[in-house]
Design an enzyme around this catalytic site. Structure first.
Site, PDB file in Angstrom:
ATOM      1  N   THR A   1      -9.544  -3.990  -6.021  1.00 59.57           N
ATOM      2  CA  THR A   1      -9.933  -5.287  -5.084  1.00 59.57           C
ATOM      3  C   THR A   1     -11.291  -5.942  -5.665  1.00 59.57           C
ATOM      4  O   THR A   1     -11.274  -7.110  -5.546  1.00 59.57           O
ATOM      5  CB  THR A   1     -10.116  -4.751  -3.480  1.00 59.57           C
ATOM      6  OG1 THR A   1      -9.337  -3.764  -3.409  1.00 59.57           O
ATOM      7  CG2 THR A   1     -10.275  -5.940  -2.788  1.00 59.57           C
TER       8      THR A   1
ATOM      9  N   ARG B   1     -15.467  -5.312   2.258  1.00 61.83           N
ATOM     10  CA  ARG B   1     -14.952  -4.008   2.552  1.00 61.83           C
ATOM     11  C   ARG B   1     -15.807  -3.186   3.589  1.00 61.83           C
ATOM     12  O   ARG B   1     -16.967  -3.020   3.471  1.00 61.83           O
ATOM     13  CB  ARG B   1     -14.800  -3.402   1.078  1.00 61.83           C
ATOM     14  CG  ARG B   1     -14.435  -1.895   1.458  1.00 61.83           C
ATOM     15  CD  ARG B   1     -13.749  -1.198  -0.034  1.00 61.83           C
ATOM     16  NE  ARG B   1     -12.368  -1.882  -0.277  1.00 61.83           N
ATOM     17  CZ  ARG B   1     -11.592  -1.278  -1.218  1.00 61.83           C
ATOM     18  NH1 ARG B   1     -11.887  -0.346  -1.827  1.00 61.83           N
ATOM     19  NH2 ARG B   1     -10.398  -1.749  -1.497  1.00 61.83           N
TER      20      ARG B   1
ATOM     21  N   HIS C   1      -5.439  -3.347   5.482  1.00 61.62           N
ATOM     22  CA  HIS C   1      -5.669  -3.812   3.832  1.00 61.62           C
ATOM     23  C   HIS C   1      -4.840  -4.774   3.744  1.00 61.62           C
ATOM     24  O   HIS C   1      -3.939  -4.669   2.872  1.00 61.62           O
ATOM     25  CB  HIS C   1      -5.588  -2.219   3.195  1.00 61.62           C
ATOM     26  CG  HIS C   1      -6.056  -2.506   1.968  1.00 61.62           C
ATOM     27  ND1 HIS C   1      -6.756  -3.646   1.375  1.00 61.62           N
ATOM     28  CD2 HIS C   1      -6.105  -1.726   0.879  1.00 61.62           C
ATOM     29  CE1 HIS C   1      -7.173  -3.526   0.132  1.00 61.62           C
ATOM     30  NE2 HIS C   1      -6.835  -2.402  -0.154  1.00 61.62           N
TER      31      HIS C   1
ATOM     32  N   GLN D   1      -3.542  -5.949  -0.008  1.00 61.47           N
ATOM     33  CA  GLN D   1      -2.855  -4.806  -0.699  1.00 61.47           C
ATOM     34  C   GLN D   1      -1.378  -5.088  -0.370  1.00 61.47           C
ATOM     35  O   GLN D   1      -0.499  -4.976  -1.360  1.00 61.47           O
ATOM     36  CB  GLN D   1      -3.155  -3.436  -0.079  1.00 61.47           C
ATOM     37  CG  GLN D   1      -2.403  -2.314  -0.843  1.00 61.47           C
ATOM     38  CD  GLN D   1      -2.568  -2.010  -2.354  1.00 61.47           C
ATOM     39  OE1 GLN D   1      -3.684  -1.940  -2.440  1.00 61.47           O
ATOM     40  NE2 GLN D   1      -1.552  -2.300  -3.013  1.00 61.47           N
TER      41      GLN D   1
ATOM     42  N   ASP E   1       0.286   7.088   0.021  1.00 62.10           N
ATOM     43  CA  ASP E   1      -1.042   6.732  -0.192  1.00 62.10           C
ATOM     44  C   ASP E   1      -2.063   8.156  -0.002  1.00 62.10           C
ATOM     45  O   ASP E   1      -1.222   9.130   0.414  1.00 62.10           O
ATOM     46  CB  ASP E   1      -1.827   5.785   0.886  1.00 62.10           C
ATOM     47  CG  ASP E   1      -3.163   5.305   0.672  1.00 62.10           C
ATOM     48  OD1 ASP E   1      -3.690   5.458  -0.324  1.00 62.10           O
ATOM     49  OD2 ASP E   1      -3.748   4.907   1.768  1.00 62.10           O
TER      50      ASP E   1
ATOM     51  N   MET F   1     -10.885   7.021   2.137  1.00 67.42           N
ATOM     52  CA  MET F   1     -12.420   6.901   2.085  1.00 67.42           C
ATOM     53  C   MET F   1     -13.259   7.152   3.449  1.00 67.42           C
ATOM     54  O   MET F   1     -12.924   6.512   4.532  1.00 67.42           O
ATOM     55  CB  MET F   1     -12.932   5.812   1.404  1.00 67.42           C
ATOM     56  CG  MET F   1     -12.579   5.251  -0.143  1.00 67.42           C
ATOM     57  SD  MET F   1     -13.173   3.876  -0.666  1.00 67.42           S
ATOM     58  CE  MET F   1     -11.762   2.760  -0.293  1.00 67.42           C
TER      59      MET F   1
ATOM     60  N   CYS G   1      -0.921   2.208  -3.193  1.00 74.29           N
ATOM     61  CA  CYS G   1      -1.850   1.215  -3.447  1.00 74.29           C
ATOM     62  C   CYS G   1      -2.808   1.610  -4.811  1.00 74.29           C
ATOM     63  O   CYS G   1      -3.598   0.794  -5.000  1.00 74.29           O
ATOM     64  CB  CYS G   1      -2.513   1.047  -2.249  1.00 74.29           C
ATOM     65  SG  CYS G   1      -3.416   2.269  -1.540  1.00 74.29           S
TER      66      CYS G   1
ATOM     67  N   ARG H   1      -2.437  -7.361  -7.524  1.00 74.51           N
ATOM     68  CA  ARG H   1      -3.598  -7.558  -6.690  1.00 74.51           C
ATOM     69  C   ARG H   1      -4.197  -8.793  -7.067  1.00 74.51           C
ATOM     70  O   ARG H   1      -5.048  -9.540  -6.184  1.00 74.51           O
ATOM     71  CB  ARG H   1      -4.471  -6.417  -6.608  1.00 74.51           C
ATOM     72  CG  ARG H   1      -4.180  -4.849  -6.151  1.00 74.51           C
ATOM     73  CD  ARG H   1      -3.645  -4.767  -4.779  1.00 74.51           C
ATOM     74  NE  ARG H   1      -4.614  -5.467  -3.827  1.00 74.51           N
ATOM     75  CZ  ARG H   1      -5.819  -4.737  -3.375  1.00 74.51           C
ATOM     76  NH1 ARG H   1      -6.075  -3.530  -3.967  1.00 74.51           N
ATOM     77  NH2 ARG H   1      -6.649  -5.287  -2.759  1.00 74.51           N
TER      78      ARG H   1
HETATM   79  N1   CP Z   1      -5.927  -0.531  -3.866  1.00 70.87           N
HETATM   80  C1   CP Z   1      -7.231  -0.677  -3.731  1.00 70.87           C
HETATM   81  O1   CP Z   1      -7.896  -1.152  -2.638  1.00 70.87           O
HETATM   82  O2   CP Z   1      -7.964   0.060  -4.575  1.00 70.87           O
HETATM   83  P1   CP Z   1      -9.540  -0.170  -4.767  1.00 70.87           P
HETATM   84  O3   CP Z   1     -10.217   0.939  -3.656  1.00 70.87           O
HETATM   85  O4   CP Z   1      -9.976   0.612  -6.265  1.00 70.87           O
HETATM   86  O5   CP Z   1      -9.922  -1.548  -4.717  1.00 70.87           O
HETATM   87  N1  NVA Z   2      -6.171   4.460   2.695  1.00 67.92           N
HETATM   88  C1  NVA Z   2      -6.947   4.196   1.364  1.00 67.92           C
HETATM   89  C2  NVA Z   2      -6.687   3.000   0.774  1.00 67.92           C
HETATM   90  C3  NVA Z   2      -7.780   2.821  -0.436  1.00 67.92           C
HETATM   91  C4  NVA Z   2      -7.143   1.518  -1.248  1.00 67.92           C
HETATM   92  C5  NVA Z   2      -8.606   4.163   1.990  1.00 67.92           C
HETATM   93  O1  NVA Z   2      -8.744   3.464   3.094  1.00 67.92           O
HETATM   94  O2  NVA Z   2      -9.607   4.869   1.451  1.00 67.92           O
END
Ligand code: CP
Ligand code: NVA
Length: 333
Positions: A61, A109, A136, A139, A246, A251, A288, A315
């Site tokens: 991103t 973010r 998201h 994505q 996913d 995170m 993703c 992306r």
């Molecule tokens: N898919 C995605 O959002 O990856 P990043 O967390 O690396 O931005």
């Molecule tokens: N579900 C994951 C997506 C990361 C791009 C997260 O939120 O960490």
């Protein structure tokens, strides 16, 4: 007030199917112009800047956004959570007012989705959701663009601009096998609206948000898209064109790792699962990223049916289209 309403990009639930298709067409044109025809953008964002305020890590991103803004002639700059006063010495409200007084757009973010809504409420410039715990949106645009490229009849060369995504996307069946997380939520508020069938298998206790499911049901009833929610991965992948998953640990959920590994047993995407569940023989795989082996085997992830790296590249082109709409065209048609 008499202030014009500032356009934001917070969730695809806010956008019509036409607006989503227009973003895809714009993404396809940008990819064609920038990548294949080597055309300059004419630098419509010269002298403008976009702040990337990220409280979590990012590869795709961040790089997609920084390179997209650079292509448009603007200045992107990254503000990580260690760099600014936010969260330690300053509130989100005050940060939003101060930042937006100096920049032309903010890509954020965040942790809780409330944070992106607070930013949008107090910002005087467009806010783009670069991921929250609920959605998201950028994505899913990349996923749609990738599916459009994959299901083009003339897939041998990049002539996607010749075929409208409306011709390639409705009627596909997408199967989700995994956590009821931000990515699934974004698919739920988008795919049924576009007439794309969606079946999702999530373990008990990890189902998607009920308010998000209500939006999906309402949209599916309008378009005739099939929507099914189950806890059986085999049932979900039945007759699927695409299987998507996913990470099981988003995170911020790192401390739940041991419990989640147990709770998601049987949810790994494998060739056997696809075969036993009766996915279409030419099923494709989306993710993703970033990816761990828990949720998908190397055999699937690095196979020709996996389009994850094309999806990652897209992306950039889809974020470029969103920034173009918000900061150059000043709205979504
Ligand atoms: N898919 C995605 O959002 O990856 P990043 O967390 O690396 O931005
Ligand atoms: N579900 C994951 C997506 C990361 C791009 C997260 O939120 O960490």
């Amino acid at each position: 007030s008499s202030q014009p309403k500032i356009p934001h990009f917070i969730t695809l639930a806010d956008f019509s199917s036409t607006q989503i298709y227009n973003l895809l067409v714009s993404s396809i044109n940008h990819k064609n112009n920038a990548k294949y025809l080597n055309k300059s953008s004419g630098a419509p964002l010269a002298g403008k800047s976009l702040a990337l305020m990220f409280s979590k890590r990012s590869t795709r991103t961040r790089v997609a956004t920084e390179t997209a803004v650079a292509y448009l002639g603007g200045h992107p700059f990254f503000l990580g959570s260690q760099d600014i006063q936010l969260g330690v010495n300053e509130s989100l409200l005050d940060t939003s007012k101060v930042l937006s007084s100096m920049v032309d757009g903010i890509m954020a973010r965040v942790g809780s989705h409330d944070e992106i809504e607070t930013l949008a409420k107090y910002s005087s410039v467009p806010i783009i959701n670069a991921l929250s715990d609920k959605y998201h949106p950028t994505q899913i645009l990349a996923d749609l663009m990738t599916l459009h490229e994959v299901y083009l009849p003339q897939s041998a060369s990049y002539n996607a601009h010749l075929t409208h995504p409306k011709e390639t996307l409705p009627g596909l069946k997408i199967a989700w096998v995994g956590d009821g997380n931000n990515i699934l939520h974004s698919m739920l508020v988008t795919f049924p609206k576009l007439g794309i069938h969606l079946s999702a298998a999530t373990p008990k206790g990890y189902q998607p948000n009920t308010e998000v499911v209500a939006i999906a049901k309402r949209d599916a009833a309008k378009t005739g898209a099939k929507l099914s929610l189950t806890s059986d991965p085999k049932e979900a992948v039945h007759e699927a064109d695409v299987i998507v998953t996913d990470t099981w640990m988003s995170m911020g959920q790192e401390s739940e790792k041991e419990k989640r590994l147990l709770d998601f047993a049987g949810y790994q995407v494998t060739s056997e699962l696809a075969k036993e569940g009766g996915a279409k023989s030419d099923w494709k795989f989306l993710h993703c990223l970033p990816r761990k082996q828990h949720e998908v085997t190397d055999e699937v992830f690095y196979s020709p049916r996996s389009v994850v790296f094309q999806e990652a590249e897209n992306r950039k082109w889809t974020i470029l289209a969103v920034i173009d709409a918000l900061l150059v065209k000043k709205g979504f048609e």
